[in-house]
Design a protein around this motif. Structure first.
Motif, PDB file in Angstrom:
ATOM      1  N   PRO A  37       0.839  -1.204   0.000  1.00  0.00           N
ATOM      2  CA  PRO A  37       0.000   0.000   0.000  1.00  0.00           C
ATOM      3  C   PRO A  37       0.868   1.245   0.000  1.00  0.00           C
ATOM      4  CG  PRO A  37      -0.751  -1.575   1.637  1.00  0.00           C
ATOM      5  CD  PRO A  37       0.561  -2.073   1.134  1.00  0.00           C
ATOM      6  N   PRO A  38       0.380   2.316  -0.639  1.00  0.00           N
ATOM      7  CA  PRO A  38       1.196   3.530  -0.728  1.00  0.00           C
ATOM      8  C   PRO A  38       1.180   4.306   0.574  1.00  0.00           C
ATOM      9  CG  PRO A  38      -0.940   3.914  -1.691  1.00  0.00           C
ATOM     10  CD  PRO A  38      -0.902   2.465  -1.268  1.00  0.00           C
ATOM     11  N   ARG A  39       2.137   5.166   0.705  1.00  0.00           N
ATOM     12  CA  ARG A  39       2.118   6.083   1.837  1.00  0.00           C
ATOM     13  C   ARG A  39       1.910   7.477   1.290  1.00  0.00           C
ATOM     14  NH1 ARG A  39       7.294   8.666   2.670  1.00  0.00           N
ATOM     15  NH2 ARG A  39       8.785   8.022   1.091  1.00  0.00           N
ATOM     16  N   ASP A  40       1.633   8.398   2.178  1.00  0.00           N
ATOM     17  CA  ASP A  40       1.481   9.776   1.737  1.00  0.00           C
ATOM     18  C   ASP A  40       2.805  10.263   1.192  1.00  0.00           C
ATOM     19  OD1 ASP A  40      -1.107   9.800   2.528  1.00  0.00           O
ATOM     20  OD2 ASP A  40      -0.672  10.631   4.529  1.00  0.00           O
ATOM     21  N   ALA A 469      16.396   1.904  -5.173  1.00  0.00           N
ATOM     22  CA  ALA A 469      17.127   3.150  -5.413  1.00  0.00           C
ATOM     23  C   ALA A 469      17.512   3.260  -6.886  1.00  0.00           C
ATOM     24  CB  ALA A 469      18.389   3.192  -4.542  1.00  0.00           C
ATOM     25  N   GLY A 470      17.241   4.399  -7.459  1.00  0.00           N
ATOM     26  CA  GLY A 470      17.616   4.657  -8.842  1.00  0.00           C
ATOM     27  C   GLY A 470      16.663   4.088  -9.876  1.00  0.00           C
ATOM     28  N   SER A 471      15.643   3.341  -9.447  1.00  0.00           N
ATOM     29  CA  SER A 471      14.751   2.720 -10.421  1.00  0.00           C
ATOM     30  C   SER A 471      13.736   3.730 -10.953  1.00  0.00           C
ATOM     31  CB  SER A 471      14.027   1.531  -9.789  1.00  0.00           C
ATOM     32  OG  SER A 471      13.190   1.958  -8.735  1.00  0.00           O
ATOM     33  N   ARG A 472      13.111   3.359 -12.073  1.00  0.00           N
ATOM     34  CA  ARG A 472      12.119   4.232 -12.694  1.00  0.00           C
ATOM     35  C   ARG A 472      10.739   3.960 -12.099  1.00  0.00           C
ATOM     36  NH1 ARG A 472      13.962   4.244 -19.118  1.00  0.00           N
ATOM     37  NH2 ARG A 472      16.055   5.097 -18.734  1.00  0.00           N
ATOM     38  N   TRP A 473      10.048   5.035 -11.730  1.00  0.00           N
ATOM     39  CA  TRP A 473       8.713   4.884 -11.165  1.00  0.00           C
ATOM     40  C   TRP A 473       7.871   6.093 -11.525  1.00  0.00           C
ATOM     41  CZ3 TRP A 473       6.942   7.975  -6.887  1.00  0.00           C
ATOM     42  CH2 TRP A 473       7.912   8.826  -6.350  1.00  0.00           C
ATOM     43  N   VAL A 474       6.571   5.905 -11.431  1.00  0.00           N
ATOM     44  CA  VAL A 474       5.615   6.933 -11.849  1.00  0.00           C
ATOM     45  C   VAL A 474       4.707   7.270 -10.682  1.00  0.00           C
ATOM     46  CG1 VAL A 474       3.666   7.411 -13.379  1.00  0.00           C
ATOM     47  CG2 VAL A 474       5.665   6.185 -14.260  1.00  0.00           C
ATOM     48  N   ASP A 475       4.496   8.551 -10.450  1.00  0.00           N
ATOM     49  CA  ASP A 475       3.627   9.038  -9.379  1.00  0.00           C
ATOM     50  C   ASP A 475       2.438   9.752 -10.006  1.00  0.00           C
ATOM     51  OD1 ASP A 475       2.996   9.585  -6.608  1.00  0.00           O
ATOM     52  OD2 ASP A 475       3.575  11.661  -7.006  1.00  0.00           O
ATOM     53  N   VAL A 476       1.226   9.277  -9.689  1.00  0.00           N
ATOM     54  CA  VAL A 476       0.004   9.882 -10.224  1.00  0.00           C
ATOM     55  C   VAL A 476      -0.769  10.516  -9.075  1.00  0.00           C
ATOM     56  CG1 VAL A 476      -2.162   9.476 -11.437  1.00  0.00           C
ATOM     57  CG2 VAL A 476      -0.097   8.211 -12.107  1.00  0.00           C
ATOM     58  N   ASP A 477      -0.928  11.820  -9.125  1.00  0.00           N
ATOM     59  CA  ASP A 477      -1.667  12.590  -8.124  1.00  0.00           C
ATOM     60  C   ASP A 477      -3.082  12.801  -8.655  1.00  0.00           C
ATOM     61  OD1 ASP A 477      -2.747  14.474  -6.411  1.00  0.00           O
ATOM     62  OD2 ASP A 477      -0.953  15.738  -6.341  1.00  0.00           O
ATOM     63  N   VAL A 604       4.234   2.009 -10.201  1.00  0.00           N
ATOM     64  CA  VAL A 604       3.238   3.057 -10.444  1.00  0.00           C
ATOM     65  C   VAL A 604       2.508   3.312  -9.128  1.00  0.00           C
ATOM     66  CG1 VAL A 604       1.182   3.740 -11.717  1.00  0.00           C
ATOM     67  CG2 VAL A 604       2.943   2.361 -12.849  1.00  0.00           C
ATOM     68  N   ARG A 605       2.644   4.517  -8.595  1.00  0.00           N
ATOM     69  CA  ARG A 605       1.927   4.878  -7.377  1.00  0.00           C
ATOM     70  C   ARG A 605       0.748   5.779  -7.743  1.00  0.00           C
ATOM     71  NH1 ARG A 605       4.751   8.127  -2.515  1.00  0.00           N
ATOM     72  NH2 ARG A 605       4.834   9.765  -4.104  1.00  0.00           N
ATOM     73  N   ILE A 606      -0.445   5.372  -7.305  1.00  0.00           N
ATOM     74  CA  ILE A 606      -1.648   6.175  -7.501  1.00  0.00           C
ATOM     75  C   ILE A 606      -2.095   6.660  -6.124  1.00  0.00           C
ATOM     76  CG2 ILE A 606      -3.949   6.269  -8.516  1.00  0.00           C
ATOM     77  CD1 ILE A 606      -1.930   5.396 -10.550  1.00  0.00           C
ATOM     78  N   ARG A 607      -2.257   7.956  -5.945  1.00  0.00           N
ATOM     79  CA  ARG A 607      -2.592   8.497  -4.629  1.00  0.00           C
ATOM     80  C   ARG A 607      -3.573   9.661  -4.767  1.00  0.00           C
ATOM     81  NH1 ARG A 607       0.550  13.197  -3.835  1.00  0.00           N
ATOM     82  NH2 ARG A 607       2.248  13.410  -5.344  1.00  0.00           N
ATOM     83  N   GLY A 608      -4.244   9.953  -3.652  1.00  0.00           N
ATOM     84  CA  GLY A 608      -5.153  11.086  -3.614  1.00  0.00           C
ATOM     85  C   GLY A 608      -6.558  10.709  -4.044  1.00  0.00           C
TER      86      GLY A 608
END
Length: 629
Positions: A37-40, A469-477, A604-608
Motif C-alpha cells: 500500500p502507498p504512503r502519503d 534506489a535509482g529505479s524508474r517509477w511513476v507518481d500519479v496525483d 506506479v503509485r496512484i494516490r489522492g
C-alpha cells in the motif's frame, strides 16, 4: 478507462525584464502484480525536496529548438516542502464522491516573501502572450465550450486510398491493394499458437509428435540457415524457454525480419525446431521464413511523419449501424453485423465507389463514411527532464476545473472581488510562490494571484518504500490530475492526465507495470455502472493493475479532468514517451512484452482523490405581478 484489453493478444518565452516568469513553459489480465500500500507523499520541510535547487536562478535558457524561456527565481523564504505542507493544511475536505464536504480550514500565509520588480513579469514563454492586453474591468471571460483547451491539433494526413478487387463468385472474398499496389495485410494479434491448441483451462492439448517422442525434453540440434534474416510470418509469442508451456516474454510482430542468436536450435515434442532469436526468447520455426534480405525491425506502433497517433480513428454515429465483411456486401448492405454501444474504430484506408465513400477498418470491416466522425488527437505534451531542470519548483498548469476551456483569470489581490490583472490561456505553466492566508489563492508573481482551484500543481515527492534506489517509477496525483515520472529521486517527466470519473474510479495503491502493448483493443460490457463500449487499438498501453492501464486517449483533449472509465488517460505524445521509458523495455519489432523476474515492470503509485467540480446551477425565477396589484 477501466478496460478489458483484448489481450486476445499475446501474439498476441521571452525573458522577463526582472527574471521572474509567470509562465514557465507551455509545451504545446490475471498476472497483475500488486505492490505494498502507498504512503502519503514524503515532503521534507527543508530545502532538499527532489528537484529543488537552493541557489536562485535568474537566467534564460533555450528549449525546444531555440525557444527562449525565462526561468523563475525560487522563493527566497519558503521551501517547496513548507509550501506543500501549507497547501495540505488548507486542502478542501472531500466527500467519497469527490465533491466538497465543507469549506477548507484557514491558515496563515505560507510565506511572507516580498518581490521587488522594476517591471511587470512576463506571463508566458511566448512574447505574444506576454503582450496580451489587460481586459477592461467588467469585461466577461470567454467561456466557449467548443473552444479547444490546447493549441490546434495539426490537420489529419490524407487518407490512404485502397483498391478493392472483388471475387464475383464469392462476395465475401476480395483482394485489397494498398497505396503501393501491394496486397494489404491487416495486422493481426494472436493469443497463442492455434496449431498447437489450448484446452479450456489454458493447458496445451496433446499433439502429434514429430522428430521426437512426446513427453521428452528438448534436445539440441545444429542450426545454420543459409539466409540473411528470418521473416516472421505472423505475430507470434516469444517464449522464455524452448517449450510451448514456457512463460511468454512478449510478441514479435508479423513481417519483421529478425536474427537468430546461435548455431544451435532445440527440438521438442511440440516443435521440430525452436529458434533462439535476438535479443531474447524462443520461437517455433514453423512461423519463421528464411529470407535473403538483411534484418529489419521497426518500432511499433508505426507512425507516419507528422502523425500524433498511428493512423486515423473514428467513432461510429447513428442508430442501427452495421459493419460489413467486404466491399461488395457493404455496397449491397447485406450480411452486416449490427454494432452496439459506443464503438470506435481504426481506419485502414478509403475506397470511393461512385458518390459513396467507404472506410476499411484495421480488422477488415467496411463502414460508410457518413456514419463515421474522425477524431482529432490532442497535441498537448508535458515537460521532459531538460525542461524540468530549468523550471522553478513547484510549478503548475493553469486550467480551470469548472470551465477547462476558458482563460484563467489573474487577480491583483487574493480576493474574488479584486481587480482583474489579466487572463492566461488554459494550460499555461506558472510558478507557485505563495499561498494566501485562507488557502484559496496562489501567488504566481508580484500582485498576480490565481484561484487555487484553477491550478494543477506538480508536487515532487520522494520514492515510496519498496522502490529500489535509482529505479524508474511513476507518481500519479489524482487530486491534481498530474503525473510525474522519476529516476530514483530525480523527476524526469511531468504532465496532465485524466483519471477515472465517479463510479469508475482509478484504484489507489502501489503497483507495477505487468504487461505493455503497442496497441490494445479495449471494451466495456456495461456492468458496474460502465457504459457498453469498444475502443479499437489504443496505442502505447501499459497495464499496471489487472485491466487498469496508463494509455493514450486519442478521443478527447480533457487532460486535467477525471473523465475515464478508471484508466489513466494520457495525451498521445506523453503516452509514447512513457511507453518507451517505463520497464519492461519493449524490443524493437515487438508488439507486446511481459514483465518478468529478470525484467520487472516500473512502479506506479496512484494516490489522492479525484475532485469533481461542483458546477453552478442556473436558477430561473418566475416573476409575478399579483403582489403589485
Amino acid at each position: 478507462m477501466s478496460a478489458t484489453a483484448s489481450p486476445s493478444v499475446e501474439q498476441n518565452s521571452a525573458p522577463s525584464p526582472d527574471g521572474n516568469a509567470l509562465a514557465l513553459n507551455a509545451a504545446g489480465g490475471d498476472e497483475g502484480m500488486r505492490g505494498t500500500p502507498p504512503r502519503d507523499a514524503d515532503f521534507s520541510g527543508d530545502d532538499s525536496a527532489p528537484g529543488d535547487e537552493s541557489a536562485a536562478r535568474d537566467t534564460t535558457h533555450s528549449m525546444d529548438g531555440g525557444t527562449r524561456v525565462a526561468v523563475a527565481s525560487p522563493s527566497a523564504g519558503t521551501s517547496p516542502g513548507e509550501l506543500h505542507a501549507a497547501w495540505t493544511r488548507t486542502a478542501p475536505v472531500l466527500d467519497p464522491d469527490g465533491g466538497l464536504a465543507r469549506p477548507a480550514a484557514t491558515s496563515r500565509s505560507a510565506t511572507s516573501e516580498t518581490i521587488t520588480a522594476a517591471q511587470e513579469p512576463s506571463l508566458a514563454i511566448d512574447p505574444a502572450l506576454s503582450a496580451l492586453p489587460k481586459p477592461e474591468q467588467g469585461e466577461s471571460l470567454s467561456t466557449d465550450s467548443d473552444s479547444d483547451t490546447d493549441s490546434e491539433s495539426p490537420p489529419p494526413l490524407p487518407a490512404e486510398q485502397l483498391v478493392v478487387i472483388p471475387d464475383k463468385k464469392n462476395p465475401a472474398e476480395e483482394l485489397v491493394l494498398g497505396p503501393d499496389g501491394e496486397p494489404l495485410e491487416d495486422t493481426s494479434y494472436v493469443l497463442d499458437d492455434p496449431a498447437l491448441g489450448l484446452d479450456d483451462d489454458g493447458a496445451p492439448r496433446p499433439t502429434a509428435a514429430s522428430g521426437a517422442d512426446a513427453g521428452t525434453e528438448p534436445v539440441a540440434i545444429p542450426y545454420q540457415p543459409d539466409a540473411g534474416s528470418l521473416r516472421v510470418l505472423r505475430s507470434i509469442a516469444v517464449r522464455s524457454e524452448p517449450r510451448q508451456n514456457a512463460p511468454p516474454l512478449g510478441t514479435v510482430a508479423q513481417d519483421m525480419r529478425i536474427l537468430w542468436k546461435s548455431e544451435t536450435a532445440m527440438r521438442g515434442p511440440e516443435c521440430d525446431t525452436w529458434v533462439e532469436i535476438q535479443p531474447r526468447g524462443w520461437v517455433c520455426e514453423r512461423y519463421l521464413e528464411r529470407n535473403f534480405r538483411e534484418p529489419r525491425v521497426r518500432d511499433l506502433p508505426r507512425l507516419r511523419e507528422g502523425e500524433l497517433t498511428p493512423g486515423t480513428y473514428a467513432r461510429v454515429v447513428g442508430k442501427r449501424v452495421r459493419a460489413y465483411p467486404s466491399l461488395a456486401l457493404a455496397r449491397a448492405r447485406k450480411k452486416g453485423v449490427l454494432l452496439k454501444g459506443s464503438v470506435t474504430v481504426k481506419l485502414r484506408g478509403q475506397v470511393r465507389v461512385g458518390r459513396r465513400t467507404f472506410w476499411r477498418t484495421t480488422d477488415g470491416q467496411y463502414l460508410e463514411a457518413r456514419v463515421l466522425r474522425e477524431y482529432r488527437p490532442s497535441s498537448f505534451v508535458g515537460v521532459d527532464a531538460e525542461q524540468l531542470s530549468e523550471l522553478s519548483t513547484p510549478f503548475a498548469w493553469a486550467q480551470s476545473r469548472t470551465k477547462p476551456s476558458a482563460p484563467v483569470e489573474v487577480k491583483m489581490a487574493p480576493d474574488a472581488k479584486a481587480a482583474r490583472e489579466t487572463v492566461l490561456p488554459p494550460r499555461t505553466l506558472v510558478a507557485v510562490r505563495e499561498l494566501s492566508a485562507d488557502g484559496r489563492w496562489v501567488l504566481i508573481a508580484e500582485d498576480h494571484w490565481v484561484a487555487r482551484d484553477d491550478l494543477h500543481v506538480a508536487w515532487f515527492s520522494h520514492a515510496p518504500p519498496g522502490v529500489e534506489a535509482g529505479s524508474r517509477w511513476v507518481d500519479v496525483d489524482l487530486d491534481a490530475q498530474v503525473l510525474v515520472a522519476y529516476e530514483g529521486e530525480r523527476p524526469v517527466y511531468a504532465t496532465l492526465i485524466s483519471s477515472g470519473k465517479p463510479g469508475t474510479d482509478t484504484p489507489e495503491g502501489l503497483f507495477r507495470v505487468w504487461i505493455k502493448f503497442a496497441e490494445a483493443d479495449m471494451t466495456g460490457n456495461g456492468t458496474a455502472g460502465n457504459d457498453t463500449y469498444r475502443v479499437a487499438t489504443v496505442p502505447w498501453t501499459m497495464f499496471f493493475e489487472q485491466d487498469y492501464a496508463l494509455h493514450t486517449a486519442y478521443w478527447h483533449d480533457r487532460f486535467g479532468e477525471p473523465t475515464s472509465h478508471g484508466c489513466v488517460n494520457l495525451a498521445p505524445r506523453d503516452a509514447k514517451a512513457l511507453y518507451g521509458w517505463t520497464s519492461p523495455e519493449v524490443p524493437t519489432g515487438w508488439s507486446m512484452v511481459h514483465a518478468s523476474p529478470d525484467a520487472p515492470g516500473s512502479w506506479v503509485r496512484i494516490r489522492g482523490q479525484a475532485r469533481i467540480p461542483v458546477k453552478e446551477r442556473k436558477v430561473r425565477v418566475a416573476a409575478s405581478t399579483r403582489a403589485l396589484r
